[in-house]
Scaffold this motif. Sequence first.
Motif, PDB file in Angstrom:
ATOM      1  N   LYS A 220     -13.636   0.294 -10.677  1.00 51.01           N
ATOM      2  CA  LYS A 220     -12.254  -0.127 -10.517  1.00 51.01           C
ATOM      3  C   LYS A 220     -11.295   1.025 -10.187  1.00 51.01           C
ATOM      4  N   ILE A 221     -11.356   2.093 -10.959  1.00 50.03           N
ATOM      5  CA  ILE A 221     -10.384   3.184 -10.775  1.00 50.03           C
ATOM      6  C   ILE A 221     -10.789   4.094  -9.628  1.00 50.03           C
ATOM      7  N   LYS A 222     -12.040   4.536  -9.631  1.00 54.68           N
ATOM      8  CA  LYS A 222     -12.596   5.353  -8.549  1.00 54.68           C
ATOM      9  C   LYS A 222     -11.815   6.649  -8.324  1.00 54.68           C
ATOM     10  N   PHE A 223     -11.384   7.268  -9.420  1.00 53.59           N
ATOM     11  CA  PHE A 223     -10.619   8.519  -9.307  1.00 53.59           C
ATOM     12  C   PHE A 223     -11.509   9.587  -8.682  1.00 53.59           C
ATOM     13  N   ASP A 224     -11.000  10.211  -7.611  1.00 56.22           N
ATOM     14  CA  ASP A 224     -11.857  11.112  -6.840  1.00 56.22           C
ATOM     15  C   ASP A 224     -11.228  12.471  -6.556  1.00 56.22           C
ATOM     16  N   LEU A 225     -10.269  12.869  -7.393  1.00 57.43           N
ATOM     17  CA  LEU A 225      -9.641  14.181  -7.178  1.00 57.43           C
ATOM     18  C   LEU A 225     -10.529  15.287  -7.740  1.00 57.43           C
TER      19      LEU A 225
ATOM     20  N   LEU B  69      -2.773  17.884   1.603  1.00 57.25           N
ATOM     21  CA  LEU B  69      -4.228  17.852   1.735  1.00 57.25           C
ATOM     22  C   LEU B  69      -4.923  17.583   0.410  1.00 57.25           C
ATOM     23  N   LYS B  70      -4.417  18.162  -0.667  1.00 52.05           N
ATOM     24  CA  LYS B  70      -5.066  18.001  -1.970  1.00 52.05           C
ATOM     25  C   LYS B  70      -4.972  16.570  -2.468  1.00 52.05           C
ATOM     26  N   TYR B  71      -3.801  15.954  -2.314  1.00 50.31           N
ATOM     27  CA  TYR B  71      -3.562  14.644  -2.913  1.00 50.31           C
ATOM     28  C   TYR B  71      -3.756  13.483  -1.947  1.00 50.31           C
TER      29      TYR B  71
ATOM     30  N   GLY C  82       0.802  -1.218   0.000  1.00 44.50           N
ATOM     31  CA  GLY C  82       0.000   0.000   0.000  1.00 44.50           C
ATOM     32  C   GLY C  82       0.837   1.271   0.000  1.00 44.50           C
ATOM     33  N   ILE C  83       0.308   2.302  -0.636  1.00 51.04           N
ATOM     34  CA  ILE C  83       0.965   3.607  -0.664  1.00 51.04           C
ATOM     35  C   ILE C  83       0.749   4.296   0.685  1.00 51.04           C
ATOM     36  N   GLN C  84       1.831   4.735   1.292  1.00 49.16           N
ATOM     37  CA  GLN C  84       1.730   5.387   2.592  1.00 49.16           C
ATOM     38  C   GLN C  84       1.000   6.718   2.469  1.00 49.16           C
ATOM     39  N   SER C  85       0.509   7.195   3.597  1.00 48.13           N
ATOM     40  CA  SER C  85      -0.263   8.437   3.632  1.00 48.13           C
ATOM     41  C   SER C  85       0.490   9.574   2.958  1.00 48.13           C
ATOM     42  N   ILE C  86      -0.181  10.286   2.057  1.00 51.77           N
ATOM     43  CA  ILE C  86       0.437  11.388   1.310  1.00 51.77           C
ATOM     44  C   ILE C  86       0.322  12.674   2.122  1.00 51.77           C
TER      45      ILE C  86
ATOM     46  N   ARG D 110      -3.033   9.663  -7.529  1.00 54.73           N
ATOM     47  CA  ARG D 110      -2.848  10.730  -6.542  1.00 54.73           C
ATOM     48  C   ARG D 110      -1.367  10.860  -6.160  1.00 54.73           C
ATOM     49  N   LEU D 111      -0.699   9.726  -6.024  1.00 52.21           N
ATOM     50  CA  LEU D 111       0.729   9.758  -5.700  1.00 52.21           C
ATOM     51  C   LEU D 111       1.530  10.390  -6.833  1.00 52.21           C
ATOM     52  N   LEU D 112       1.253   9.998  -8.068  1.00 52.12           N
ATOM     53  CA  LEU D 112       1.958  10.572  -9.215  1.00 52.12           C
ATOM     54  C   LEU D 112       1.781  12.090  -9.252  1.00 52.12           C
ATOM     55  N   LEU D 113       0.574  12.547  -9.024  1.00 49.19           N
ATOM     56  CA  LEU D 113       0.305  13.987  -9.031  1.00 49.19           C
ATOM     57  C   LEU D 113       1.063  14.690  -7.914  1.00 49.19           C
ATOM     58  N   PHE D 114       1.112  14.069  -6.753  1.00 50.52           N
ATOM     59  CA  PHE D 114       1.818  14.658  -5.616  1.00 50.52           C
ATOM     60  C   PHE D 114       3.317  14.779  -5.889  1.00 50.52           C
ATOM     61  N   ILE D 115       3.954  13.685  -6.345  1.00 47.00           N
ATOM     62  CA  ILE D 115       5.391  13.729  -6.622  1.00 47.00           C
ATOM     63  C   ILE D 115       5.680  14.686  -7.769  1.00 47.00           C
ATOM     64  N   LEU D 116       4.827  14.680  -8.779  1.00 45.24           N
ATOM     65  CA  LEU D 116       5.021  15.585  -9.914  1.00 45.24           C
ATOM     66  C   LEU D 116       4.930  17.037  -9.474  1.00 45.24           C
ATOM     67  N   SER D 117       4.066  17.324  -8.508  1.00 44.82           N
ATOM     68  CA  SER D 117       3.935  18.700  -8.000  1.00 44.82           C
ATOM     69  C   SER D 117       5.220  19.162  -7.318  1.00 44.82           C
ATOM     70  N   LYS D 118       6.042  18.207  -6.840  1.00 47.02           N
ATOM     71  CA  LYS D 118       7.334  18.542  -6.241  1.00 47.02           C
ATOM     72  C   LYS D 118       8.360  18.883  -7.320  1.00 47.02           C
ATOM     73  N   VAL D 119       8.140  18.351  -8.505  1.00 48.58           N
ATOM     74  CA  VAL D 119       9.030  18.599  -9.640  1.00 48.58           C
ATOM     75  C   VAL D 119       8.596  19.857 -10.383  1.00 48.58           C
ATOM     76  N   SER D 120       7.302  19.951 -10.668  1.00 44.14           N
ATOM     77  CA  SER D 120       6.743  21.094 -11.397  1.00 44.14           C
ATOM     78  C   SER D 120       5.244  21.169 -11.130  1.00 44.14           C
ATOM     79  N   LYS D 121       4.804  22.228 -10.487  1.00 40.23           N
ATOM     80  CA  LYS D 121       3.368  22.385 -10.209  1.00 40.23           C
ATOM     81  C   LYS D 121       2.572  22.494 -11.507  1.00 40.23           C
ATOM     82  N   ASN D 122       3.165  23.115 -12.517  1.00 41.84           N
ATOM     83  CA  ASN D 122       2.477  23.239 -13.808  1.00 41.84           C
ATOM     84  C   ASN D 122       2.258  21.879 -14.458  1.00 41.84           C
ATOM     85  N   ARG D 123       3.279  21.008 -14.390  1.00 34.31           N
ATOM     86  CA  ARG D 123       3.130  19.681 -14.994  1.00 34.31           C
ATOM     87  C   ARG D 123       2.122  18.846 -14.208  1.00 34.31           C
TER      88      ARG D 123
END
Length: 290
Positions: free
Chosen positions: A285-290, A227-229, A220-224, A244-257
Amino acid sequence: MGTKATTVEQQITLLESRGMKFDCDVEKIKETLLDIGYYRLGFYSYYFQDKKSHQFTSDINFNDIIKLYYFDFDMKMLLLRYIYRIEVHFRTQLVYFASNFYNENNTWYIDSKIVDNQILKEFNSIYFNLKTKNKIISKHHKKYHPCDYAPTWKVFEFLTFGQVFKVFSNLKNEDLKLKISEVYGFREISLLNNYFISIINIRNICSHNGVLFDYNQPIGIQSIPNLKYRLKTQNNTNLNASLRLLLFILSKVSKNRASDLEQEVKSLLAIASQNELVKNIIISKIKFDL
């Protein structure tokens, strides 16, 4: 598909006998089967078949399976593009911080005082392939013969994400690993390990033709810590958690990306949801909720 090869005509007959519906002409069906492959499509039609009889459990149409396949394919291609951005960034951090930390040793990656012995034998095999098959590394050895290894910044450009991360994981200096983790705002190396292993898992599914929409992380992915992700449910293994994890790590690289990826994922989900079968898969299956 059994142990004996079948023609496309036999494949169509078999699908019909199991209850699949077709609303396109036979030539188009044959073209699709010869393009994608009966076996690969089976990874997607599997979800709608009885596990014992292989009969389709509802009114499943061939075109619905094709829509699901292309939705999954498009999602994989989308994520690969942004995972590559994360991969390049992480590689740069490792090369920069470690090479400056060991600035008297430009081949620190094969030094047993710096990197754990257990990966050096494996790495020597990887390096031999680079030395014999990679033009840049081969050229380096021709120019600087008889050097044993090329500098870190040359070699690491041609390593996979998994190989780069393995070197990071096997660094003996915990302070150096923590310094790289802090680039992403993590005070614990274990958090970076959990996140990047999860991202590499997704990358491998996308690169090696796995089914993405139903993928669950082995751990399992540990707690991010954002608040947003942060996950809204207890499910920390499904694709929603990975997105959600990909978006969070990507935001550390580039908020625009990160913003770009979020909008592209939402757009892809909206377009794919125009097909009822795919829409139900996205919801269940995916249940994307952002």
